[in-house]
Design an enzyme around this catalytic site. Structure first.
Site, PDB file in Angstrom:
ATOM      1  N   CYS A 124      -6.986   2.499  -4.245  1.00 21.58           N
ATOM      2  CA  CYS A 124      -6.480   1.771  -2.954  1.00 21.58           C
ATOM      3  C   CYS A 124      -6.234   1.895  -1.844  1.00 21.58           C
ATOM      4  O   CYS A 124      -5.917   1.148  -0.614  1.00 21.58           O
ATOM      5  CB  CYS A 124      -4.813   0.930  -3.795  1.00 21.58           C
ATOM      6  SG  CYS A 124      -4.495   1.265  -5.438  1.00 21.58           S
ATOM      7  N   HIS A 259      -1.071  -1.539   1.518  1.00 20.34           N
ATOM      8  CA  HIS A 259      -1.840  -1.361   0.058  1.00 20.34           C
ATOM      9  C   HIS A 259      -0.393  -3.055  -0.216  1.00 20.34           C
ATOM     10  O   HIS A 259       0.713  -2.849  -0.413  1.00 20.34           O
ATOM     11  CB  HIS A 259      -2.023  -0.453  -0.366  1.00 20.34           C
ATOM     12  CG  HIS A 259      -2.486  -0.410  -1.975  1.00 20.34           C
ATOM     13  ND1 HIS A 259      -3.424  -2.406  -2.196  1.00 20.34           N
ATOM     14  CD2 HIS A 259      -1.498  -0.787  -2.933  1.00 20.34           C
ATOM     15  CE1 HIS A 259      -3.605  -1.802  -3.569  1.00 20.34           C
ATOM     16  NE2 HIS A 259      -2.648  -0.858  -3.789  1.00 20.34           N
ATOM     17  N   ASN A 290      -3.067  -7.531  -7.369  1.00 16.39           N
ATOM     18  CA  ASN A 290      -3.352  -5.675  -6.656  1.00 16.39           C
ATOM     19  C   ASN A 290      -4.880  -5.479  -6.984  1.00 16.39           C
ATOM     20  O   ASN A 290      -5.572  -5.720  -7.917  1.00 16.39           O
ATOM     21  CB  ASN A 290      -2.708  -4.944  -7.253  1.00 16.39           C
ATOM     22  CG  ASN A 290      -2.907  -3.366  -7.099  1.00 16.39           C
ATOM     23  OD1 ASN A 290      -4.115  -3.440  -6.379  1.00 16.39           O
ATOM     24  ND2 ASN A 290      -2.150  -2.650  -6.819  1.00 16.39           N
TER      25      ASN A 290
END
Length: 334
Positions: A124, A259, A290
């Site tokens: 990420c 993020h 996500n």
């Protein structure tokens, strides 16, 4: 013996993001579509994560298809073509070929050959890692235009019965073109890792176990509470260091693009950084989920597309995830 002095490459003093593009998976997947195997509910997922839907790619779409589409969008936005690209950096953890690098294939598809091309695996944080490398390459004179892509098909890594992470994940790709600038457009990167916590977000088992022990397809798993505490309490100071390194304060930035891991993490970071209400916050997770390395550029793309930020906006971005790895920088958005 007198040896000659080598000539070193030199480049421009400053860089910036010249173009931005993003694509999301074709399918809209609701919470109700996923709650059965994890014995949960739409309300539980919304309260814990802020996710209402997530976008997932069709079966026939692979991660390189997503990456290529995002790359083309970024080039169009920058007014450039593949022939203008000197290097391609692809950040992904869901391209399942050890070699050749996916970046080389993308370079060929967009007409960037013979551009340098390589993949990075920083989960990420991978997009912010790529920005740091592209900035350095251009300022060193090694490349003039660098294409940075964060692309993931996270749905390939999902165990639908896993309550720790499966319902979070989406598919997509975001890309930017980095090039020379007359003024600073990318601040210093603050980055690092904590391998002692590598098991907090992990692949369930290795590909060797899949081959030799019949362990089945590996998936992702996380220690939710540990990751939440780490992200909330340790990543806000990293973001503050990035502000300090860039010589700006929280009141100077116009957008905060973290993020897209969890809406509660985002809210807690806002409080710790004491961001003023005037700062626009990326919250793409609510509809996209996500998407790991793709989440920051996708959130930026959405803010700009919806008119929430203007060209030239000063943005603080921070990525964090499996490793545990992290990276943050202040950038000027195109």
């Amino acid at each position: 013996m007198t040896r000659p002095t080598l000539t070193q490459a030199t480049g421009p003093a400053h860089t910036r993001i010249l173009g931005l593009g993003g694509v999301r998976g074709e399918r809209v997947v609701t919470n109700d579509d996923l709650v059965g195997p994890i014995e949960s509910s739409d309300e539980w997922i919304r309260q814990r994560t802020g996710i209402v839907t997530r976008r997932r790619a069709a079966e026939g779409t692979d991660v390189l298809d997503l990456a290529e589409a995002a790359a083309r969008a970024a080039l169009d936005d920058a007014g450039l073509t593949g022939a203008d690209v000197d290097a391609v950096i692809l950040s992904t953890v869901t391209y399942f070929h050890q070699t050749p690098a996916g970046a080389a294939i993308i370079a060929d598809r967009i007409g960037a050959t013979p551009a340098a091309a390589f993949d990075i695996s920083a989960a990420c944080a991978g997009y912010c890692y790529g920005i740091a490398q592209a900035d350095a390459l251009v300022r060193a004179g090694t490349a003039r235009h660098v294409l940075v892509i964060g692309a993931e098909k996270m749905s390939e890594f999902v165990d639908p019965t896993d309550r720790s992470i499966s319902f979070l994940l989406g598919d997509g790709a975001g890309a930017v073109v980095i090039g020379p600038s007359d003024t600073p457009g990318i601040g210093p990167t603050v980055w690092g890792s904590d391998g002692a916590q590598a098991q907090a977000i992990r692949q369930t088992h290795s590909w060797l176990a899949t081959r030799d022990e019949g362990a089945g397809w590996p998936t992702l798993r996380q220690e939710g509470q540990s990751v939440f505490k780490w992200a909330v309490w340790q990543m806000a100071p990293v973001a503050q260091k990035a502000l300090d390194a860039a010589g700006v304060s929280a009141s100077d930035i116009e957008a905060f693009i973290p993020h897209q891991a969890n809406m509660r993490i985002i809210d807690q970071m806002i409080k710790q950084l004491k961001l003023p209400e005037s700062v626009v916050v990326g919250r793409d997770i609510a509809d996209t989920g996500n998407t790991s390395a793709a989440s920051i550029p996708l959130a930026a793309e959405r803010l700009r597309r919806e008119g929430q930020i203007q060209p030239g906006a000063l943005a603080l971005q921070i990525g964090f995830g499996a490793g545990l790895v992290y990276a943050a920088q202040v950038v000027v958005l195109p």
